[in-house]
Design a protein around this motif. Structure first.
Motif, PDB file in Angstrom:
ATOM      1  N   LYS A 177       2.759  -5.745  -5.691  1.00  0.00           N
ATOM      2  CA  LYS A 177       2.081  -5.632  -4.592  1.00  0.00           C
ATOM      3  C   LYS A 177       2.030  -6.609  -3.392  1.00  0.00           C
ATOM      4  O   LYS A 177       1.889  -6.486  -2.320  1.00  0.00           O
ATOM      5  CB  LYS A 177       0.612  -5.305  -5.068  1.00  0.00           C
ATOM      6  CG  LYS A 177       0.477  -3.913  -5.959  1.00  0.00           C
ATOM      7  CD  LYS A 177      -0.811  -3.613  -6.385  1.00  0.00           C
ATOM      8  CE  LYS A 177      -1.888  -3.290  -5.298  1.00  0.00           C
ATOM      9  NZ  LYS A 177      -3.150  -2.870  -5.634  1.00  0.00           N
ATOM     10  N   SER A 181       4.160  -6.670   0.253  1.00  0.00           N
ATOM     11  CA  SER A 181       2.879  -6.255   0.758  1.00  0.00           C
ATOM     12  C   SER A 181       3.274  -5.476   2.218  1.00  0.00           C
ATOM     13  O   SER A 181       2.231  -4.733   2.634  1.00  0.00           O
ATOM     14  CB  SER A 181       2.169  -7.604   1.390  1.00  0.00           C
ATOM     15  OG  SER A 181       2.796  -8.399   2.046  1.00  0.00           O
ATOM     16  N   ALA A 184       4.002   0.300   1.166  1.00  0.00           N
ATOM     17  CA  ALA A 184       3.011   1.020   0.456  1.00  0.00           C
ATOM     18  C   ALA A 184       3.065   0.923  -0.870  1.00  0.00           C
ATOM     19  O   ALA A 184       4.086   1.560  -1.648  1.00  0.00           O
ATOM     20  CB  ALA A 184       2.659   2.342   0.970  1.00  0.00           C
ATOM     21  N   ASP A 186       1.545   1.575  -4.556  1.00  0.00           N
ATOM     22  CA  ASP A 186       0.487   2.276  -4.942  1.00  0.00           C
ATOM     23  C   ASP A 186       0.376   2.171  -6.580  1.00  0.00           C
ATOM     24  O   ASP A 186       1.458   2.717  -7.467  1.00  0.00           O
ATOM     25  CB  ASP A 186       0.332   3.943  -4.601  1.00  0.00           C
ATOM     26  CG  ASP A 186       0.162   3.848  -3.210  1.00  0.00           C
ATOM     27  OD1 ASP A 186      -0.531   2.781  -2.632  1.00  0.00           O
ATOM     28  OD2 ASP A 186       0.802   4.549  -2.407  1.00  0.00           O
ATOM     29  N   SER A 196       7.019   2.800  -1.314  1.00  0.00           N
ATOM     30  CA  SER A 196       7.310   3.665   0.009  1.00  0.00           C
ATOM     31  C   SER A 196       7.059   2.837   1.424  1.00  0.00           C
ATOM     32  O   SER A 196       6.391   2.077   1.326  1.00  0.00           O
ATOM     33  CB  SER A 196       6.571   5.146   0.223  1.00  0.00           C
ATOM     34  OG  SER A 196       5.248   4.575   0.200  1.00  0.00           O
ATOM     35  N   PRO A 198       5.232   2.371   4.763  1.00  0.00           N
ATOM     36  CA  PRO A 198       3.908   2.903   5.310  1.00  0.00           C
ATOM     37  C   PRO A 198       4.149   3.432   6.581  1.00  0.00           C
ATOM     38  O   PRO A 198       3.264   4.283   6.984  1.00  0.00           O
ATOM     39  CB  PRO A 198       3.255   1.652   4.919  1.00  0.00           C
ATOM     40  CG  PRO A 198       4.198   0.450   5.204  1.00  0.00           C
ATOM     41  CD  PRO A 198       5.193   1.101   4.534  1.00  0.00           C
ATOM     42  N   SER A 201       5.871   7.825   5.857  1.00  0.00           N
ATOM     43  CA  SER A 201       5.827   8.484   4.452  1.00  0.00           C
ATOM     44  C   SER A 201       6.822   9.610   4.568  1.00  0.00           C
ATOM     45  O   SER A 201       7.160   9.956   3.515  1.00  0.00           O
ATOM     46  CB  SER A 201       4.675   8.304   3.991  1.00  0.00           C
ATOM     47  OG  SER A 201       3.749   9.200   4.783  1.00  0.00           O
ATOM     48  N   GLU A 206      11.532   6.773  -1.676  1.00  0.00           N
ATOM     49  CA  GLU A 206      10.187   6.550  -2.435  1.00  0.00           C
ATOM     50  C   GLU A 206      10.966   6.140  -3.892  1.00  0.00           C
ATOM     51  O   GLU A 206      11.626   6.773  -4.429  1.00  0.00           O
ATOM     52  CB  GLU A 206       9.393   7.505  -2.854  1.00  0.00           C
ATOM     53  CG  GLU A 206       7.953   7.421  -3.692  1.00  0.00           C
ATOM     54  CD  GLU A 206       7.067   8.679  -3.665  1.00  0.00           C
ATOM     55  OE1 GLU A 206       6.064   8.341  -3.349  1.00  0.00           O
ATOM     56  OE2 GLU A 206       7.535   9.707  -4.293  1.00  0.00           O
TER      57      GLU A 206
END
Length: 274
Positions: A177, A181, A184, A186, A196, A198, A201, A206
Motif C-alpha cells: 500500500k 500509493s 488503488a 484494497d 487498480s 484509481p 477503474s 485489475e
C-alpha cells in the motif's frame, strides 16, 4: 495507458530469470535442518505446561501454571492475559480442574476452556477454542480437529506459527500500500489484495493477489497467487497471450526472487503509465 510492449518486456525478463533459476536449482545443495529452534524449545516445554500435581491449594496451583506459561511465552510469543481454574472432586476421588485461558500471539486473540483430569497422565478433555471469525474462516478445519482430539499443545504450535506468518502477511500488505500509493490498493478480508488505477477503474486492469495460510498439525503452508482482470482492448493487443501467463509467471518469479519482488515487478509492468 500501458501498452502490450510492457508486457512483452516483462515476459522476456521472466524468461531470463527462469534460465537463472534452472542454474540455481542445479547448484543448490539441500541441507537438512531437522526441527527448528522454536519448535525444539516448545517441545522442551511440552510436559511443563501441564505438569501440575493434584493440589487442594488453588492459589498455589495457579501460581504453578502462570510460572510455567511465562517460561513458554518467552520462546513462543504467546501472551496470556488471564488464566483461571477451579477444581471439583468426583465421587471416585478423581480431581477435575476446569481451566480458562485468554491471550494472544502477535495480536491474534484466543480463548481456551478445557478440563484436566488430575491423575498421573493429566488427561485433557472438553477443549473449546474461541478465535476471531476471520481467523476461523481460514483455519477452521484445524481448530475443529484440535477440539475433537483435545490436543492443546498442537494447537499452540500451529497457532503460534500461523500468527507469525499472518504478521508477515500484514507487513507485506502494508508495504504494498505504501509502495503503490498512487494506485488503488484494497485489502479484502485478511488474505486478498487488489491493485487498480484509481483514475479510471471502469477500464483499468485489475491485479488480484491472494496469500492464504493452510494450517495442518505441525505445519503452516503459505499459498500465494496473482490473477489479472483485463479490459477487452488490452487482450485484443496481446498477441503473445502474456496476460494469460501472468499467474504462471508470477509463481516462477516468486520461486526465484521472493513474494514481494515478484509482485512489484508485475504491478509495475501493468501500471507503468499511471
Amino acid at each position: 495507458m500501458s501498452t502490450p510492449l510492457n508486457l512483452n518486456q516483462l515476459q522476456e525478463e521472466i524468461n531470463i530469470l527462469e534460465d537463472r533459476l534452472d542454474q540455481v536449482r542445479k547448484s543448490k545443495k539441500r541441507v537438512s535442518t531437522g526441527i527448528n529452534f522454536t519448535e525444539r524449545l516448545i517441545n522442551v516445554n511440552d510436559q511443563s505446561l501441564l505438569s501440575i500435581k493434584p493440589c487442594n491449594n488453588v492459589d498455589h496451583n495457579i501460581d504453578q501454571v502462570i510460572n510455567q506459561i511465562t517460561q513458554l511465552r518467552s520462546y513462543t510469543k504467546v501472551h496470556f492475559t488471564q488464566v483461571t481454574n477451579h477444581v471439583k472432586i468426583l465421587s471416585t476421588g478423581e480431581h477435575i480442574r476446569h481451566y480458562i485461558m485468554t491471550g494472544d500471539s502477535r495480536g491474534l486473540g484466543f480463548n481456551l476452556e478445557f478440563d484436566v483430569i488430575e491423575s498421573d497422565d493429566l488427561c485433557i478433555q472438553n477443549l473449546k477454542i474461541k478465535i476471531d471469525p476471520f481467523i476461523r474462516r481460514e483455519i477452521g478445519h484445524f481448530i475443529e480437529n484440535m477440539e475433537k482430539d483435545a490436543n492443546l499443545l498442537t494447537f499452540f504450535k500451529g497457532f503460534i506459527e500461523y500468527a507469525r506468518l499472518n504478521d508477515q502477511r500484514e507487513l507485506f500488505f502494508n508495504a504494498m500500500k505504501q509502495k503503490f500509493s498512487f494506485l488503488a490498493v484494497d485489502v479484502c478480508a485478511n488474505f486478498l489484495l487488489k491493485f487498480s488505477n484509481p483514475n479510471d477503474s471502469r477500464i483499468s486492469p485489475e491485479l488480484i493477489f491472494t496469500w492464504r495460510l493452510n494450517l495442518t498439525p505441525g505445519h503452516v503452508s503459505p499459498e500465494v497467487s496473482l490473477l489479472a482482470r483485463m479490459p477487452d482492448h488490452w487482450r485484443s493487443n496481446d498477441e503473445k497471450c502474456v496476460i494469460d501467463q501472468i499467474p504462471y509467471n508470477f509463481q516462477r518469479l516468486v520461486e526465484l526472487k521472493g513474494i514481494q519482488p515478484a509482485t512489484e515487478m508485475i504491478v509495475k509492468s501493468i501500471f507503468s503509465d499511471v
